[in-house]
Design an enzyme around this catalytic site. Structure first.
Site, PDB file in Angstrom:
ATOM      1  N   HIS A 185       0.848  -1.189   0.000  1.00  0.00           N
ATOM      2  CA  HIS A 185       0.000   0.000   0.000  1.00  0.00           C
ATOM      3  C   HIS A 185       0.891   1.250   0.000  1.00  0.00           C
ATOM      4  O   HIS A 185       2.019   1.209   0.490  1.00  0.00           O
ATOM      5  CB  HIS A 185      -0.899  -0.035   1.247  1.00  0.00           C
ATOM      6  CG  HIS A 185      -1.879   1.075   1.343  1.00  0.00           C
ATOM      7  ND1 HIS A 185      -1.557   2.307   1.878  1.00  0.00           N
ATOM      8  CD2 HIS A 185      -3.184   1.161   0.979  1.00  0.00           C
ATOM      9  CE1 HIS A 185      -2.612   3.096   1.842  1.00  0.00           C
ATOM     10  NE2 HIS A 185      -3.612   2.427   1.302  1.00  0.00           N
ATOM     11  N   PRO A 186       0.425   2.385  -0.518  1.00  0.00           N
ATOM     12  CA  PRO A 186       1.286   3.564  -0.635  1.00  0.00           C
ATOM     13  C   PRO A 186       1.966   4.029   0.649  1.00  0.00           C
ATOM     14  O   PRO A 186       3.070   4.570   0.590  1.00  0.00           O
ATOM     15  CB  PRO A 186       0.338   4.637  -1.165  1.00  0.00           C
ATOM     16  CG  PRO A 186      -0.643   3.868  -1.985  1.00  0.00           C
ATOM     17  CD  PRO A 186      -0.844   2.576  -1.245  1.00  0.00           C
ATOM     18  N   VAL A 187       1.340   3.859   1.808  1.00  0.00           N
ATOM     19  CA  VAL A 187       2.003   4.330   3.029  1.00  0.00           C
ATOM     20  C   VAL A 187       2.961   3.286   3.610  1.00  0.00           C
ATOM     21  O   VAL A 187       3.636   3.560   4.600  1.00  0.00           O
ATOM     22  CB  VAL A 187       0.986   4.744   4.125  1.00  0.00           C
ATOM     23  CG1 VAL A 187       0.141   5.897   3.660  1.00  0.00           C
ATOM     24  CG2 VAL A 187       0.135   3.571   4.575  1.00  0.00           C
ATOM     25  N   LYS A 188       3.033   2.106   2.997  1.00  0.00           N
ATOM     26  CA  LYS A 188       3.944   1.081   3.504  1.00  0.00           C
ATOM     27  C   LYS A 188       5.375   1.366   3.048  1.00  0.00           C
ATOM     28  O   LYS A 188       5.665   2.369   2.410  1.00  0.00           O
ATOM     29  CB  LYS A 188       3.481  -0.306   3.049  1.00  0.00           C
ATOM     30  CG  LYS A 188       2.089  -0.705   3.533  1.00  0.00           C
ATOM     31  CD  LYS A 188       1.984  -0.673   5.038  1.00  0.00           C
ATOM     32  CE  LYS A 188       0.756  -1.420   5.586  1.00  0.00           C
ATOM     33  NZ  LYS A 188      -0.519  -0.936   5.077  1.00  0.00           N
ATOM     34  N   ILE A 189       6.286   0.456   3.344  1.00  0.00           N
ATOM     35  CA  ILE A 189       7.707   0.736   3.183  1.00  0.00           C
ATOM     36  C   ILE A 189       8.109   0.826   1.715  1.00  0.00           C
ATOM     37  O   ILE A 189       8.887   1.690   1.323  1.00  0.00           O
ATOM     38  CB  ILE A 189       8.519  -0.316   3.964  1.00  0.00           C
ATOM     39  CG1 ILE A 189       8.188  -0.173   5.453  1.00  0.00           C
ATOM     40  CG2 ILE A 189      10.021  -0.153   3.733  1.00  0.00           C
ATOM     41  CD1 ILE A 189       8.658  -1.300   6.324  1.00  0.00           C
TER      42      ILE A 189
END
Length: 386
Positions: A185-189
């Protein structure tokens, strides 16, 4: 607004996606297998299966392990709802194990006590989903030892944890679990916009998940029930889903993976700077276990409410008013309206509830500057009335 998390898209990522757009394949082509192999090689797993979300990966992982009606899935109450919902998708019942007061992960001591009671009541779990909250791995060696004694299977929900290590091995190697799940997901690493992956060292589990992610359809003669009618032939051998990842997503993932080590190192450097700069404030900073190297997806502080004159909500809202995009990870799953009719009550998991009453996720992402971090710290001081 300084967000709590932010993706980093560079020209190399854009070029990788554009190259796929100009190729012959947008869905099922060479890039998805390449991404899978890159991840498998990086973490030291035998199989990696890319899907359209970590939620899909959790679902097919549960199905591959045979979870179904009459079975139990246990997980942490401090997680996103997907870690528990995957059990409900399979018709199983869901229960929770309280968290450790220092790591905020599922507590092995609480797990052992609950297993002892469950064995007497003949309601042991079939699957345990161990969530590596904020990127710090659970005590997998202890959990695995309990799985050997009580006979449950283990899924590592490592949605926050790619690039981290447990006992000097990359998370995802599968030493202490059956299946590991990553999120992109975009906010993941690292990100593929949306996307996930299931990793395993078990050939049978890999084959089953491969079927389940693509409608249960195969062209493999070894999996068919009878001989093919011709070269066009395929068979649906079980009820699967359309959980496939696209070539565009995989291309972005391959490009992002080249910077994974740098991303995690930067996250750790920023987290250590937070530790230092927040040491004199009435907050608890994240404790890190010495045998782990966290992916540092999130930086969660806990307010020492007995030492400040503002409430948890007041502090949170004051930070938002100053342009600091704080968040709260997570609301205990069993308190959600959908879960309340299943018999859960406030007070069932007291450590999780204490955490929820005090926790705030402050901004942390690899492109964050020290100047931005200083703005967050100054805003936190003001929000706490200092």
């Amino acid at each position: 607004m300084i967000p709590y998390g932010r993706q980093d898209i560079q020209q190399a990522d854009i070029d990788a996606v554009l190259e796929v757009l100009q190729s012959d394949f947008l869905t099922q082509g060479p890039m998805v297998p390449r991404f899978e192999q890159c991840i498998a090689n990086h973490v030291g797993a035998k199989h990696a299966l890319a899907v359209n979300s970590a939620t899909s990966a959790l679902h097919i992982a549960c199905l591959a392990l045979g979870l179904g009606k009459g079975d139990w899935l246990w997980t942490s109450p401090i997680t996103f709802v997907a870690s528990a919902n995957c059990g409900l998708y399979c018709g199983a019942q869901v229960d929770f194990v309280d968290i450790d007061s220092r790591t905020y992960n599922l507590c092995p001591d609480a797990l052992e006590a609950k297993l002892q009671k469950a064995e007497q009541e003949e309601r042991l779990p079939k699957v345990l989903v161990a969530v590596h909250l904020c990127g710090q791995p659970c005590d997998m060696q202890a959990i695995h030892a309990l799985s050997q004694r009580y006979g449950f299977r283990i899924i590592e929900d490592a949605s926050h944890a790619i690039g981290g290590k447990y006992q000097e091995e990359f998370i995802g190697s599968g030493r202490y679990s059956d299946i590991t799940v990553f999120s992109f997901h975009p906010v993941k690493i690292i990100t593929t916009a949306e996307g996930g992956m299931a990793l395993t060292n078990d050939d049978t589990l890999a084959s089953r998940m491969n079927l389940l992610r693509s409608h249960g359809v195969t062209r493999d003669p070894a999996l068919m029930t009878h001989e093919a009618d011709g070269p066009w032939y395929y068979q649906q051998v079980e009820l699967g889903f359309n959980y496939r990842m696209t070539e565009l997503q995989a291309a972005l993932g391959v490009s992002q993976l080249e910077r994974l080590g740098d991303y995690v190192a930067r996250r750790n450097a920023l987290a250590e700077r937070y530790d230092e700069k927040l040491a004199d404030l009435p907050v608890v900073t994240p404790w890190q276990h010495p045998y782990s190297y966290s992916g540092r997806h999130l930086y969660v502080i806990r307010l020492k409410l007995d030492e400040i004159s503002v409430s948890h909500r007041q502090a949170f809202e004051a930070l938002r008013e100053q342009g600091i995009g704080v968040n709260l990870h997570y609301i205990p799953v069993y308190t959600q309206p959908y879960y309340q009719p299943l018999g859960f009550q406030h007070g069932n998991f007291p450590e999780a509830e204490r955490y929820y009453a005090e926790a705030i996720s402050v901004p942390l992402y690899p492109t964050m500057s020290e100047a931005e971090q200083d703005l967050v710290i100054a805003a936190l001081r003001k929000a706490l009335g200092l």
